[in-house]
Design a protein around this motif. Sequence first.
Motif, mmCIF file in Angstrom:
data_model
loop_
_atom_site.group_PDB
_atom_site.id
_atom_site.type_symbol
_atom_site.label_atom_id
_atom_site.label_comp_id
_atom_site.label_asym_id
_atom_site.label_seq_id
_atom_site.Cartn_x
_atom_site.Cartn_y
_atom_site.Cartn_z
ATOM 1 N N ASP A 1 6.211 -8.794 11.545
ATOM 2 C CA ASP A 1 7.435 -9.783 11.070
ATOM 3 C C ASP A 1 7.027 -9.771 9.404
ATOM 4 N N TYR A 2 5.761 -9.414 9.139
ATOM 5 C CA TYR A 2 5.439 -9.668 7.771
ATOM 6 C C TYR A 2 5.010 -8.549 6.952
ATOM 7 N N PHE A 3 3.801 -7.942 7.601
ATOM 8 C CA PHE A 3 3.151 -7.097 6.880
ATOM 9 C C PHE A 3 3.890 -5.711 6.262
ATOM 10 N N TRP A 4 4.890 -5.149 7.117
ATOM 11 C CA TRP A 4 5.634 -4.024 6.962
ATOM 12 C C TRP A 4 6.521 -4.320 5.734
ATOM 13 N N ASP A 5 6.956 -5.371 5.631
ATOM 14 C CA ASP A 5 8.228 -5.882 4.543
ATOM 15 C C ASP A 5 7.339 -6.037 3.273
ATOM 16 N N ASP A 6 6.196 -6.605 3.324
ATOM 17 C CA ASP A 6 5.636 -6.872 2.130
ATOM 18 C C ASP A 6 4.784 -5.499 1.474
ATOM 19 N N LEU A 7 4.639 -4.437 2.193
ATOM 20 C CA LEU A 7 3.995 -3.350 1.758
ATOM 21 C C LEU A 7 5.481 -2.365 1.411
ATOM 22 N N THR A 8 6.829 -2.755 1.699
ATOM 23 C CA THR A 8 7.713 -1.755 1.205
ATOM 24 C C THR A 8 8.099 -1.792 -0.127
ATOM 25 N N ARG A 9 8.418 -0.487 -0.709
ATOM 26 C CA ARG A 9 8.833 -0.645 -2.106
ATOM 27 C C ARG A 9 9.823 0.273 -2.141
ATOM 28 N N THR A 10 10.533 0.245 -3.515
ATOM 29 C CA THR A 10 11.630 1.069 -3.944
ATOM 30 C C THR A 10 11.325 1.452 -5.649
ATOM 31 N N LEU A 11 11.759 2.671 -5.689
ATOM 32 C CA LEU A 11 11.984 2.860 -7.101
ATOM 33 C C LEU A 11 13.372 2.846 -7.756
ATOM 34 N N PHE B 1 9.809 3.066 0.836
ATOM 35 C CA PHE B 1 8.703 3.730 1.310
ATOM 36 C C PHE B 1 7.664 2.617 1.577
ATOM 37 N N VAL B 2 6.578 2.854 2.360
ATOM 38 C CA VAL B 2 5.533 1.867 2.519
ATOM 39 C C VAL B 2 4.307 2.415 1.833
ATOM 40 N N VAL B 3 3.543 1.222 0.971
ATOM 41 C CA VAL B 3 2.366 1.657 0.344
ATOM 42 C C VAL B 3 1.385 1.352 1.369
ATOM 43 N N GLY C 1 -1.195 -0.682 0.702
ATOM 44 C CA GLY C 1 -1.824 -2.043 0.590
ATOM 45 C C GLY C 1 -2.391 -2.366 -0.672
ATOM 46 N N GLY C 2 -2.681 -3.887 -0.950
ATOM 47 C CA GLY C 2 -3.506 -4.123 -2.219
ATOM 48 C C GLY C 2 -3.183 -3.725 -3.332
ATOM 49 N N ARG C 3 -4.009 -3.169 -3.901
ATOM 50 C CA ARG C 3 -3.817 -2.435 -5.553
ATOM 51 C C ARG C 3 -2.934 -1.039 -5.640
ATOM 52 N N PHE C 4 -2.329 -0.700 -4.259
ATOM 53 C CA PHE C 4 -1.535 0.568 -4.175
ATOM 54 C C PHE C 4 -0.135 0.378 -4.314
ATOM 55 N N ASN C 5 0.772 0.936 -5.109
ATOM 56 C CA ASN C 5 1.880 0.673 -5.365
ATOM 57 C C ASN C 5 2.787 2.200 -5.171
ATOM 58 N N GLU C 6 1.963 3.134 -4.736
ATOM 59 C CA GLU C 6 2.369 4.455 -4.554
ATOM 60 C C GLU C 6 2.806 4.820 -3.070
ATOM 61 N N MET C 7 3.460 5.945 -2.865
ATOM 62 C CA MET C 7 3.363 6.592 -1.629
ATOM 63 C C MET C 7 2.509 7.473 -1.372
ATOM 64 N N TYR C 8 1.499 7.179 -0.549
ATOM 65 C CA TYR C 8 0.601 8.127 -0.183
ATOM 66 C C TYR C 8 0.902 9.293 0.715
ATOM 67 N N GLY C 9 0.264 10.378 0.725
ATOM 68 C CA GLY C 9 0.565 11.516 1.615
ATOM 69 C C GLY C 9 0.292 11.153 3.066
ATOM 70 N N THR D 1 -3.313 -13.274 4.287
ATOM 71 C CA THR D 1 -3.015 -11.866 3.914
ATOM 72 C C THR D 1 -1.463 -11.807 4.438
ATOM 73 N N THR D 2 -0.762 -11.112 3.760
ATOM 74 C CA THR D 2 0.469 -10.910 3.719
ATOM 75 C C THR D 2 1.130 -9.490 3.981
ATOM 76 N N SER D 3 -0.298 -8.482 4.001
ATOM 77 C CA SER D 3 0.073 -7.107 4.175
ATOM 78 C C SER D 3 -0.537 -6.230 4.840
ATOM 79 N N GLY D 4 -1.805 -6.913 5.038
ATOM 80 C CA GLY D 4 -2.746 -6.305 5.735
ATOM 81 C C GLY D 4 -3.201 -4.944 5.042
ATOM 82 N N PHE D 5 -3.404 -3.902 5.969
ATOM 83 C CA PHE D 5 -3.406 -2.448 5.364
ATOM 84 C C PHE D 5 -2.624 -1.405 6.042
ATOM 85 N N GLY D 6 -1.886 -0.643 5.500
ATOM 86 C CA GLY D 6 -0.798 0.165 6.093
ATOM 87 C C GLY D 6 -1.370 0.932 7.424
ATOM 88 N N TRP D 7 -2.374 1.903 7.390
ATOM 89 C CA TRP D 7 -2.829 2.678 8.549
ATOM 90 C C TRP D 7 -3.343 1.733 9.468
#
Length: 624
Positions: free
Chosen positions: A97-107, A187-189, A191-199, A588-594
Amino acid sequence: MQFKGNIEETLQRLLSQEDTDGDKKITIEDKGPKAFTIDLLSEDGFAKAYVIKGTYYLSNFLQELALEKALGKTEAIIPLSKIEEAPTARVSRMIKDYFWDDLTRTLDAEGLRKSLGDDKATDATQRLYVPITDAEGVAYYQNIQQQFPNLEVVILPKEITPTYVKSINEKPGVLALALQEGKGVPFVVPGGRFNEMYGWDSYFEGVGLILDGRIDLAKAMVDNFCYQITHYGKILNANRSYYLTRTQPPFLSSFIREVYEAAPSIGKEWLASVLKVAIQEYETVWMQAPRLTENGLNRYYAQGVGIPPETEEGHFDDVLSAFAKSASRTDNEGGLFSIKAYVELYQSGALKEPKLDSYFTHDRSLRESGHDTSWRLDDVCADLNTVDINSLLYKYEIDFAYLIDTYFNGVFEGYQESHWKMVAQQRIERMNMLMWNEERGQYFDYNIQTKEQTHFESASNYIPLWAGIASEKDASQMLQSLMNDLKEKGGVAGTSKKMNDQVLEGAVQRQWDYPNGWAPHQMMIWRGLKNYNFEEALQELIYRWLWMITRNAVDYNGTIPEKYDVVACTHKVYAEYGNVGTEFDYITTSGFGWMNASYQYGLSLLHPDLRNKLDQLIDPDTLF
């Protein structure tokens, strides 16, 4: 029954009493009374005093107050069921309900305000690099540039060389991703300090997204991968300028297959378009030198010039100091080089150091492998046919065969299904000849220089189970080796204790090594055990990992971090880059992606009776 009251007043009273170390969390390390009185309203409106007891319930209450405050409310209404929610249900619900949305970005114009406003720029300018081949992107970003006073839109040259990438290291920026109808494809980043889409992060996040019904977002990430291959020539380590010469472990065929099978209504036209791009990546990135070696197997081989710029200050000091001392001894003037002076000469090209160039080729390749960093790959990665990359490429080959046979009548882009089955079988034969070790019961990385197996015990040695490479007989031997070498109280360690004991005394602790454990290793090993019907071991390893995550979330205010020490079963891991996801206020509103994905995937496989025991936090060592 529900709590109804003023948010700010309640927050301050709760923290004043229970948050004794002042970190805006309620954890087992706080020394408060661990009992907080509130008024609960019944359905008929009568108030009744109620005492919230224990770290976990108190931290749940703190989190729910924070969520209500974030909505702009001054008064909260919180059901008792959320305060006393079962741990597994709560962690899973927060992720969904929260983490995926908080980790989502768009450029796009809206998303850039967040993605560009990070701390990775070395000056006040925030840069966005756009490929010259993306005419729509060039026009879009140049048009919105005026909305961002500190934004510089840079058009990349058609040919992106390692020398060019080095030339922009002092001007880092974000790399553009796909646009669709004037909007950034999300895309989903991590978490935390990351704002990029990682491989490879993205694939594992996708597993969790599909389980949580977010197929739209998983599909969008596949689309962004295909954009990267089309315009940058590869799936990037991440969409940052200094990653342009580096890819990451390939999971695109698995990602495509799992997204499409979860939602075939997406349409065969989409499947055809992304499958074509995946085959392009396989042929142009992996099946060409230098990543393809003479023996027909593959390696990680990242290009680049100089020192990788994204590393922490001092990361290479031990290596650089040794080279600086050596250079000092051969200096005509007899002077001693400081590390800083030596680096300046090396980076400028004035000082030629082939051995140091080789070291950084290995280091970049190690980072391309995703295992940054590990003693398994240090100063040797580019010389290794690794078990992981060859297992992943085998999975591409059998996925191509399956998709072509199932959806395209056995022929696609000039390839018949039989072609992909043939090359997959050839890869198995080569892996079995060079990598399989009958005596040790596992696959090992193969050094193409020494013509020997490394015998380094690591979680990546078991990825053949995930890919379906091992025979039934070999898989049984692998199961025994896995449980003997890598099983710890909290799951599977990245490398074995035996390997750790062989590291030189005083050496730096590498974050992908013992005693640390990582979500992608757990998830791949679980699926591998499931493939071979090793149900007992599967349930045990899932339980151990989820118990560790749940135990830490209960004790530490819902913390879901990047990695864990699976021996001590703690998130307090500070090797190399620290532990992303441990710093937050209230919730924590995002946890860590994987890590989020591993929790959802593990719960989907765990037997109901073990989930019940997990909610009771029963120690795994008493169960197995």
